[in-house]
Motif scaffolding. Structure first.
Motif, PDB file in Angstrom:
ATOM      1  N   SER A   1      48.129  54.753 112.961  1.00  0.00           N
ATOM      2  CA  SER A   1      49.024  55.569 112.494  1.00  0.00           C
ATOM      3  C   SER A   1      49.552  55.180 111.239  1.00  0.00           C
ATOM      4  O   SER A   1      49.702  54.017 110.763  1.00  0.00           O
ATOM      5  N   GLY A   2      50.263  56.187 110.519  1.00  0.00           N
ATOM      6  CA  GLY A   2      51.174  55.948 109.194  1.00  0.00           C
ATOM      7  C   GLY A   2      52.500  56.321 109.359  1.00  0.00           C
ATOM      8  O   GLY A   2      52.979  56.843 110.452  1.00  0.00           O
ATOM      9  N   TYR A   3      53.321  56.349 108.114  1.00  0.00           N
ATOM     10  CA  TYR A   3      54.536  56.474 108.155  1.00  0.00           C
ATOM     11  C   TYR A   3      54.519  57.509 106.814  1.00  0.00           C
ATOM     12  O   TYR A   3      54.296  57.320 105.902  1.00  0.00           O
ATOM     13  N   LEU A   4      55.175  58.729 107.388  1.00  0.00           N
ATOM     14  CA  LEU A   4      55.376  59.759 106.111  1.00  0.00           C
ATOM     15  C   LEU A   4      56.797  59.571 105.630  1.00  0.00           C
ATOM     16  O   LEU A   4      57.769  59.613 106.425  1.00  0.00           O
ATOM     17  N   LEU A   5      56.969  59.478 104.323  1.00  0.00           N
ATOM     18  CA  LEU A   5      58.110  59.162 103.668  1.00  0.00           C
ATOM     19  C   LEU A   5      58.637  60.402 102.833  1.00  0.00           C
ATOM     20  O   LEU A   5      57.640  60.692 102.052  1.00  0.00           O
ATOM     21  N   THR A   6      59.791  61.026 102.873  1.00  0.00           N
ATOM     22  CA  THR A   6      60.042  62.240 102.271  1.00  0.00           C
ATOM     23  C   THR A   6      61.389  61.655 101.784  1.00  0.00           C
ATOM     24  O   THR A   6      62.394  60.660 102.303  1.00  0.00           O
ATOM     25  N   THR A   7      62.247  62.309 100.619  1.00  0.00           N
ATOM     26  CA  THR A   7      63.428  62.190 100.312  1.00  0.00           C
ATOM     27  C   THR A   7      64.091  63.534  99.839  1.00  0.00           C
ATOM     28  O   THR A   7      63.570  64.413  99.670  1.00  0.00           O
ATOM     29  N   THR A   8      65.545  63.333 100.019  1.00  0.00           N
ATOM     30  CA  THR A   8      66.201  64.305  99.353  1.00  0.00           C
ATOM     31  C   THR A   8      67.836  63.763  99.150  1.00  0.00           C
ATOM     32  O   THR A   8      67.966  62.633  99.851  1.00  0.00           O
TER      33      THR A   8
ATOM     34  N   GLY B   1      68.613  61.488  97.383  1.00  0.00           N
ATOM     35  CA  GLY B   1      69.039  59.805  97.616  1.00  0.00           C
ATOM     36  C   GLY B   1      68.596  59.285  98.823  1.00  0.00           C
ATOM     37  O   GLY B   1      68.708  57.937  98.848  1.00  0.00           O
ATOM     38  N   ARG B   2      68.118  60.055  99.517  1.00  0.00           N
ATOM     39  CA  ARG B   2      67.996  59.464 101.118  1.00  0.00           C
ATOM     40  C   ARG B   2      66.398  59.525 101.415  1.00  0.00           C
ATOM     41  O   ARG B   2      65.874  60.463 100.973  1.00  0.00           O
TER      42      ARG B   2
ATOM     43  N   ALA C   1      61.205  70.945 101.703  1.00  0.00           N
ATOM     44  CA  ALA C   1      61.675  72.038 101.003  1.00  0.00           C
ATOM     45  C   ALA C   1      62.488  71.862  99.760  1.00  0.00           C
ATOM     46  O   ALA C   1      62.500  72.756  98.722  1.00  0.00           O
ATOM     47  N   ALA C   2      63.139  70.830  99.737  1.00  0.00           N
ATOM     48  CA  ALA C   2      63.923  70.041  98.516  1.00  0.00           C
ATOM     49  C   ALA C   2      63.046  69.295  97.511  1.00  0.00           C
ATOM     50  O   ALA C   2      63.436  69.410  96.354  1.00  0.00           O
ATOM     51  N   ASN C   3      62.269  68.766  98.162  1.00  0.00           N
ATOM     52  CA  ASN C   3      61.454  67.727  97.260  1.00  0.00           C
ATOM     53  C   ASN C   3      59.945  67.735  97.758  1.00  0.00           C
ATOM     54  O   ASN C   3      59.776  66.934  98.831  1.00  0.00           O
TER      55      ASN C   3
ATOM     56  N   GLY D   1      58.846  67.011 112.374  1.00  0.00           N
ATOM     57  CA  GLY D   1      60.213  67.099 112.733  1.00  0.00           C
ATOM     58  C   GLY D   1      60.951  67.998 111.621  1.00  0.00           C
ATOM     59  O   GLY D   1      60.237  68.063 110.391  1.00  0.00           O
ATOM     60  N   ARG D   2      62.108  68.716 112.093  1.00  0.00           N
ATOM     61  CA  ARG D   2      62.759  69.587 111.216  1.00  0.00           C
ATOM     62  C   ARG D   2      63.395  68.732 110.028  1.00  0.00           C
ATOM     63  O   ARG D   2      63.638  69.425 109.055  1.00  0.00           O
ATOM     64  N   GLY D   3      63.711  67.687 110.122  1.00  0.00           N
ATOM     65  CA  GLY D   3      64.401  66.817 108.995  1.00  0.00           C
ATOM     66  C   GLY D   3      63.398  66.735 107.872  1.00  0.00           C
ATOM     67  O   GLY D   3      63.762  66.691 106.810  1.00  0.00           O
ATOM     68  N   THR D   4      62.322  66.316 108.076  1.00  0.00           N
ATOM     69  CA  THR D   4      60.956  66.257 107.384  1.00  0.00           C
ATOM     70  C   THR D   4      60.803  67.572 106.687  1.00  0.00           C
ATOM     71  O   THR D   4      60.687  67.708 105.277  1.00  0.00           O
ATOM     72  N   LEU D   5      60.679  68.375 107.407  1.00  0.00           N
ATOM     73  CA  LEU D   5      60.343  69.880 106.734  1.00  0.00           C
ATOM     74  C   LEU D   5      61.667  70.280 105.841  1.00  0.00           C
ATOM     75  O   LEU D   5      61.301  71.040 104.742  1.00  0.00           O
ATOM     76  N   ALA D   6      62.677  69.972 106.261  1.00  0.00           N
ATOM     77  CA  ALA D   6      63.911  70.233 105.339  1.00  0.00           C
ATOM     78  C   ALA D   6      63.863  69.516 103.855  1.00  0.00           C
ATOM     79  O   ALA D   6      64.017  70.076 102.901  1.00  0.00           O
TER      80      ALA D   6
END
Length: 122
Positions: free
Chosen positions: A19-26, A28-29, A58-60, A50-55
């Motif tokens: 397994s891996g870890y997907l890192l997204t940002t928006t 500054g978080r 959309a921003a970055n 999950g919805r937070g990752t998808l959101a």
């Protein structure tokens, strides 16, 4: 110590990781979610992160997927790329990939077999 992995050799490199870890940002978080991506050509497809990752996407669309070492002092596989939502899933198009570990772990195991070349650190 880093070993570049050609995008075309990503399938071989991934064979040595779980397994891996997907890192997204928006804003500054950083959001981190566990994923078990499947390869589709050279793209990684993560199902339902999950919805937070998808959101965030959309921003970055810039993302990193981190695959931790399978054993102590082993190499971590880092995959940087751009991502887009596909329904509830995420498609990551890799731009760079590297096997990495700090010099302080140089006494650890040899690089994974699937790196696609002579696996010489740079």
């Amino acid at each position: 110590m880093s070993i570049p992995v050609a995008i075309g050799d990503l399938a071989g490199a991934l064979a040595d990781f779980g397994s891996g870890y997907l890192l997204t940002t928006t804003e500054g978080r950083v959001k981190v979610v566990t994923v078990d991506p499947e390869l589709d050509g050279t793209d990684l497809v993560a199902r339902g992160p999950g919805r937070g990752t998808l959101a965030n996407l959309a921003a970055n669309p810039a993302v990193t997927v981190v695959f931790p070492p399978a054993e102590p002092k082993g190499y971590t596989l880092l995959v940087d790329g751009t991502a887009a939502a596909e329904g509830e899933d995420v498609r990551v198009t890799p731009t760079t990939a590297v096997l990495h570990r700090p010099r302080s772990h140089a006494d650890g195991p040899v690089p994974p077999d699937g790196c696609g070349h002579d696996c010489a650190p740079v």
